[in-house]
Design an enzyme around this catalytic site. Sequence first.
Site, PDB file in Angstrom:
ATOM      1  N   ASP A  36       0.859  -1.180   0.000  1.00 21.78           N
ATOM      2  CA  ASP A  36       0.000   0.000   0.000  1.00 21.78           C
ATOM      3  C   ASP A  36       0.897   1.233   0.000  1.00 21.78           C
ATOM      4  OD1 ASP A  36      -3.186   0.358   0.604  1.00 21.78           O
ATOM      5  OD2 ASP A  36      -2.050   2.116   1.250  1.00 21.78           O
ATOM      6  N   ASP A  59       4.456   3.536  -4.269  1.00 22.27           N
ATOM      7  CA  ASP A  59       3.611   4.370  -5.113  1.00 22.27           C
ATOM      8  C   ASP A  59       3.619   3.712  -6.477  1.00 22.27           C
ATOM      9  OD1 ASP A  59       2.469   6.203  -6.807  1.00 22.27           O
ATOM     10  OD2 ASP A  59       3.791   7.867  -6.281  1.00 22.27           O
ATOM     11  N   ASN A  86      -4.716  -4.105  -7.576  1.00 22.06           N
ATOM     12  CA  ASN A  86      -5.948  -3.599  -6.984  1.00 22.06           C
ATOM     13  C   ASN A  86      -5.900  -2.105  -6.667  1.00 22.06           C
ATOM     14  OD1 ASN A  86      -8.570  -3.939  -5.334  1.00 22.06           O
ATOM     15  ND2 ASN A  86      -7.108  -3.098  -3.866  1.00 22.06           N
ATOM     16  N   TYR A 152     -11.679   8.498 -14.344  1.00 19.22           N
ATOM     17  CA  TYR A 152     -11.799   7.147 -13.792  1.00 19.22           C
ATOM     18  C   TYR A 152     -12.324   6.188 -14.857  1.00 19.22           C
ATOM     19  CZ  TYR A 152     -12.878   3.530 -10.306  1.00 19.22           C
ATOM     20  OH  TYR A 152     -12.928   2.359  -9.574  1.00 19.22           O
ATOM     21  N   LYS A 156     -10.229   2.913 -16.220  1.00 12.87           N
ATOM     22  CA  LYS A 156     -10.695   1.539 -16.031  1.00 12.87           C
ATOM     23  C   LYS A 156     -10.991   0.849 -17.363  1.00 12.87           C
ATOM     24  CE  LYS A 156     -10.293   1.342 -11.568  1.00 12.87           C
ATOM     25  NZ  LYS A 156      -9.295   0.437 -10.939  1.00 12.87           N
TER      26      LYS A 156
END
Length: 248
Positions: A36, A59, A86, A152, A156
């Site tokens: 993360d 990152d 993810n 976004y 995606k």
Amino acid sequence: MTFDDRVALVTGAGSGIGRAMAVAFAKAGARVVVCDIDAGTAGDVAREIGDAAVAATADIGDASSVEALVGTAISTYGRIDVLCNNAGIMDTMALPADIPLDQWERVLRVNLTGTFLVTHAVLPHLLGQGGGAIVNTASEAGIRGGAAGAAYTASKHGVVGLTKSVAWAYAKDGIRCNAILPGPTMTNIANGASFDPAGAARLGPVLALGERLAQPEQMADAALYLASDAASFINGAIVPVDGGWSAA
């Protein structure tokens, strides 16, 4: 669906769907690299899992950070068998004419370029060991035009295309690449976000179709299956995990 003697690298694993994935793979017998950008949350999840996990901070939009992440995984466990791409960020639901350039570039950098960078860094190891599985977290916005803002949505859609490209390119090398498309899920991805009023109003009717909220564990179960031997002939699949939203 057991993952004994396998290693799973999960990005964005400090919370939400990523945390659920990390926990699920560990319960199935895998050793897990909990990655993360927030070192604190990555450490919390790794401690929750116990000896079968190591925390890593990266990152994913930065190539050198990604190389260090993969280096940590290899130096700790010697291999990577499963990659769950993810990690991602939301936009403000701004429409194409209204989105600031810096927001566009940041969302694309994390969601699409970041997914590519981690995949690019892991692929040589999968090729070297004769195979592996990649599961990308795309979104309903990867197949719709009205489920999120312009940045976004574009990012995606790009993840969906990257998934298919990797699946096609490496099918003969024992590498499978699939994607899940989460519908509305109980995560903190939008916490603190300030949504563009015009965009939110325009997207509202489409978003209302997905009013049922899933739990992160339901997304993790889908990822676990796609990465498992039970899905050994599933490659290049784009799988909605949305309670039927995409069927509307």
